[in-house]
Design an enzyme around this catalytic site. Structure first.
Site, PDB file in Angstrom:
ATOM      1  N   HIS A 194      -3.791 -33.707   8.204  1.00 50.14           N
ATOM      2  CA  HIS A 194      -3.048 -33.493   6.958  1.00 50.14           C
ATOM      3  C   HIS A 194      -2.812 -32.050   6.587  1.00 50.14           C
ATOM      4  O   HIS A 194      -2.081 -31.775   5.622  1.00 50.14           O
ATOM      5  CB  HIS A 194      -3.784 -34.156   5.781  1.00 50.14           C
TER       6      HIS A 194
HETATM    7  C1  UD1 Z   1      -4.908 -31.143  -0.606  1.00 47.24           C
HETATM    8  C2  UD1 Z   1      -5.577 -29.777  -0.554  1.00 47.24           C
HETATM    9  C3  UD1 Z   1      -6.281 -29.608   0.774  1.00 47.24           C
HETATM   10  C4  UD1 Z   1      -7.239 -30.738   1.020  1.00 47.24           C
HETATM   11  C5  UD1 Z   1      -6.537 -32.081   0.862  1.00 47.24           C
HETATM   12  C6  UD1 Z   1      -7.533 -33.193   0.945  1.00 47.24           C
HETATM   13  C7  UD1 Z   1      -4.485 -27.943  -1.741  1.00 47.24           C
HETATM   14  C8  UD1 Z   1      -3.643 -26.736  -1.594  1.00 47.24           C
HETATM   15  N1  UD1 Z   1      -4.602 -28.708  -0.659  1.00 47.24           N
HETATM   16  O1  UD1 Z   1      -3.943 -31.193   0.429  1.00 47.24           O
HETATM   17  O2  UD1 Z   1      -7.019 -28.382   0.744  1.00 47.24           O
HETATM   18  O3  UD1 Z   1      -7.727 -30.609   2.333  1.00 47.24           O
HETATM   19  O4  UD1 Z   1      -5.902 -32.145  -0.424  1.00 47.24           O
HETATM   20  O5  UD1 Z   1      -6.915 -34.405   1.258  1.00 47.24           O
HETATM   21  O6  UD1 Z   1      -4.996 -28.191  -2.800  1.00 47.24           O
HETATM   22  N2  UD1 Z   1       0.557 -37.448  -1.613  1.00 47.24           N
HETATM   23  C9  UD1 Z   1       0.799 -38.764  -1.901  1.00 47.24           C
HETATM   24  N3  UD1 Z   1      -0.191 -39.463  -2.543  1.00 47.24           N
HETATM   25  C10 UD1 Z   1      -1.362 -38.930  -2.916  1.00 47.24           C
HETATM   26  C11 UD1 Z   1      -1.591 -37.584  -2.617  1.00 47.24           C
HETATM   27  C12 UD1 Z   1      -0.615 -36.849  -1.971  1.00 47.24           C
HETATM   28  O7  UD1 Z   1       1.852 -39.307  -1.597  1.00 47.24           O
HETATM   29  O8  UD1 Z   1      -2.211 -39.631  -3.494  1.00 47.24           O
HETATM   30  C13 UD1 Z   1       1.627 -36.681  -0.915  1.00 47.24           C
HETATM   31  C14 UD1 Z   1       2.651 -36.080  -1.863  1.00 47.24           C
HETATM   32  O9  UD1 Z   1       3.873 -36.075  -1.237  1.00 47.24           O
HETATM   33  C15 UD1 Z   1       2.161 -34.654  -2.018  1.00 47.24           C
HETATM   34  C16 UD1 Z   1       1.638 -34.373  -0.602  1.00 47.24           C
HETATM   35  O10 UD1 Z   1       1.036 -35.602  -0.203  1.00 47.24           O
HETATM   36  O11 UD1 Z   1       3.174 -33.780  -2.400  1.00 47.24           O
HETATM   37  C17 UD1 Z   1       0.623 -33.275  -0.514  1.00 47.24           C
HETATM   38  O12 UD1 Z   1      -0.415 -33.478  -1.460  1.00 47.24           O
HETATM   39  P1  UD1 Z   1      -1.223 -32.205  -1.992  1.00 47.24           P
HETATM   40  O13 UD1 Z   1      -2.282 -32.643  -2.920  1.00 47.24           O
HETATM   41  O14 UD1 Z   1      -0.293 -31.151  -2.443  1.00 47.24           O
HETATM   42  O15 UD1 Z   1      -1.843 -31.611  -0.672  1.00 47.24           O
HETATM   43  P2  UD1 Z   1      -2.793 -32.279   0.408  1.00 47.24           P
HETATM   44  O16 UD1 Z   1      -2.136 -32.176   1.737  1.00 47.24           O
HETATM   45  O17 UD1 Z   1      -3.280 -33.583  -0.059  1.00 47.24           O
HETATM   46  N1  UDP Z   2     -11.840 -39.872   4.375  1.00 46.22           N
HETATM   47  C1  UDP Z   2     -11.814 -41.155   3.853  1.00 46.22           C
HETATM   48  N2  UDP Z   2     -10.775 -41.987   4.184  1.00 46.22           N
HETATM   49  C2  UDP Z   2      -9.767 -41.596   5.003  1.00 46.22           C
HETATM   50  C3  UDP Z   2      -9.798 -40.282   5.534  1.00 46.22           C
HETATM   51  C4  UDP Z   2     -10.842 -39.441   5.179  1.00 46.22           C
HETATM   52  O1  UDP Z   2     -12.715 -41.554   3.109  1.00 46.22           O
HETATM   53  O2  UDP Z   2      -8.865 -42.398   5.260  1.00 46.22           O
HETATM   54  C5  UDP Z   2     -12.930 -38.970   3.978  1.00 46.22           C
HETATM   55  C6  UDP Z   2     -13.615 -38.204   5.094  1.00 46.22           C
HETATM   56  O3  UDP Z   2     -14.634 -38.980   5.693  1.00 46.22           O
HETATM   57  C7  UDP Z   2     -14.166 -37.006   4.349  1.00 46.22           C
HETATM   58  C8  UDP Z   2     -13.086 -36.724   3.331  1.00 46.22           C
HETATM   59  O4  UDP Z   2     -12.351 -37.937   3.192  1.00 46.22           O
HETATM   60  O5  UDP Z   2     -15.352 -37.349   3.654  1.00 46.22           O
HETATM   61  C9  UDP Z   2     -12.203 -35.622   3.832  1.00 46.22           C
HETATM   62  O6  UDP Z   2     -11.073 -35.527   3.063  1.00 46.22           O
HETATM   63  P1  UDP Z   2      -9.759 -34.813   3.555  1.00 46.22           P
HETATM   64  O7  UDP Z   2      -9.712 -34.799   5.020  1.00 46.22           O
HETATM   65  O8  UDP Z   2      -8.655 -35.436   2.800  1.00 46.22           O
HETATM   66  O9  UDP Z   2      -9.916 -33.333   2.975  1.00 46.22           O
HETATM   67  P2  UDP Z   2     -10.607 -31.997   3.507  1.00 46.22           P
HETATM   68  O10 UDP Z   2     -12.014 -32.286   3.858  1.00 46.22           O
HETATM   69  O11 UDP Z   2      -9.804 -31.465   4.644  1.00 46.22           O
HETATM   70  O12 UDP Z   2     -10.497 -31.075   2.343  1.00 46.22           O
END
Ligand code: UD1
Ligand code: UDP
Length: 355
Positions: A194
């Site tokens: 992601h």
């Molecule tokens: C964010 C964090 C990242 C973290 C990740 C965990 C920042 C800059 N990034 O990235 O550090 O590793 O969360 O998962 O804060 N979206 C949906 N549904 C949701 C959430 C997101 O559709 O419930 C889609 C939307 O199009 C959104 C895009 O994902 O614009 C990105 O979501 P965003 O929260 O901006 O960044 P993440 O990639 O989730």
């Molecule tokens: N995770 C989860 N379900 C999923 C994918 C990830 O519960 O489908 C958990 C994973 O085990 C870890 C956390 O989500 O505990 C990591 O989140 P993510 O990768 O979104 O964010 P990051 O750690 O990169 O910030």
């Protein structure tokens, strides 16, 4: 009153043990949800499974650019903190929700505790790096998941406020893994994907799909909504679906995630959290970014970092993948504490008069 602000999947997972440890000691707490993650399977499921009470407030700040999201969280949070001023604001990890919380609390002179302080990728193009640096420097107390994080903070002159408590995600992992029924099933490769760096171009996403095709064995991938959207946008969705050894599923709750990790021989990921959890679950890790992160695992040859767009780097990754086998508990790395990080945090907060 102690207030927590969370908004992303990994933050709900980090919040659970600390919320429960503080509740056990009778502290009054309030949870604010920034709304950054909003799908049922990216948010609600974690509150239910980890028995965290529903947030009092949701700032509905999901979507948009970094600045739009951060600003929206800041405006909503400021209003909240002015109405219900806490003694302490607790922040988690390195996301836009964390950054917004740190800036707002600092300007209101509300002390901040930062959980998962100190990791440094040493690359300011990495958005999480910017969030962490600002948050750590604005915090009153810093809880580090490992010794490297403490060392990073010491180098930035923040050592006096920092403590190694171990990783709070290990507390959560153990609380769920202990109760999970694990049936004997075929070993798999678990994949998550992601990060901005890995979803920002068609070429990068194609290279990652090509790596998956070349892996031996079934790859199960609970796909982040961001990645699903980017694959569709770049016209790569059909290509991904046609990869014979790749099974794309919806994001799963934490219990199911633990089940998947516990039957994995390898985890292919760009997740900061999951790359570390691989060592809790006994599965080796292929990390799809060349960033400084969890370098003790690299030294142990537990984790291999690679660049999916560099053939030599990919060759190294594929060789690592071929040799990866599940590792029994006694032989797993032990850099991230003993699973009692939350209790240590409560004790330090009390000693410092912050709660
Ligand atoms: C964010 C964090 C990242 C973290 C990740 C965990 C920042 C800059 N990034 O990235 O550090 O590793 O969360 O998962 O804060 N979206 C949906 N549904 C949701 C959430 C997101 O559709 O419930 C889609 C939307 O199009 C959104 C895009 O994902 O614009 C990105 O979501 P965003 O929260 O901006 O960044 P993440 O990639 O989730
Ligand atoms: N995770 C989860 N379900 C999923 C994918 C990830 O519960 O489908 C958990 C994973 O085990 C870890 C956390 O989500 O505990 C990591 O989140 P993510 O990768 O979104 O964010 P990051 O750690 O990169 O910030």
């Amino acid at each position: 009153m102690i207030t927590h602000i969370v908004g992303n999947r990994p933050q709900f997972i980090k919040l659970a043990p600390l919320y429960h440890a503080l509740a056990k000691e009778g502290y009054e707490q309030r949870i604010i949800h920034s709304g950054q993650h909003y799908d049922e399977n990216m948010s609600d499921v974690f509150f239910e499974e980890l028995r965290i009470p529903a947030p009092r407030v949701n700032l509905a700040a999901g979507g948009g650019s970094h600045a739009q999201m951060t600003a929206k969280i800041m405006v909503g949070l400021e209003e909240e903190l002015l109405t219900n001023r806490p003694k302490l604001l607790i922040l988690y990890g390195d996301t836009n929700t964390t950054l917004a919380g740190a800036i707002v609390a600092a300007k209101l002179c509300i002390p901040v505790a930062h959980v998962e302080a100190g990791p440094r990728t040493h690359d300011k193009k990495n958005p999480e790096e910017c969030n962490r640096i600002v948050t750590d420097h604005l915090s009153e107390i810093l809880f580090c998941p490992d010794a490297i994080s403490l060392h990073n903070l010491e180098r930035e002159g923040l050592g006096q406020a920092a403590y190694v408590t171990g990783d709070i995600m290990y507390d959560t992992y153990l609380s769920i893994a202990d109760g999970v029924q694990q049936e004997a099933q075929e070993e798999i490769i678990v994949m998550t994907w992601h990060r901005q760096e890995n979803t920002c171009s068609k070429e990068r996403m194609e290279s990652i799909l090509h790596v998956v095709e070349r892996l031996e064995g079934r790859v199960v991938c609970p796909l982040h909504p961001r990645t699903r959207k980017c694959l569709a946008e770049y016209g790569l969705w059909e290509k991904a679906e046609k990869i014979a050894n790749l099974e794309i599923i919806e994001p799963v709750g934490y219990t199911e995630m633990v089940r998947l990790m516990n039957r994995a021989r390898l985890i292919l990921t760009d997740s900061g959290g999951l790359s570390k959890e691989s060592s809790f679950a006994g599965a080796k890790c292929l990390f799809m970014l060349e960033l400084d992160l969890w370098d003790d695992l690299v030294k142990d040859r537990w984790m291999y970092k690679f660049n999916p767009q560099n053939e030599e780097s990919v060759e190294g990754a594929l060789q690592f993948a071929r040799q990866a086998e599940r590792v029994a508990l006694p032989a797993r790395p032990k850099h991230y504490g003993d699973g009692h990080a939350a209790e240590k945090m409560v004790q330090k907060l009390r000693e410092r008069g912050l709660i």
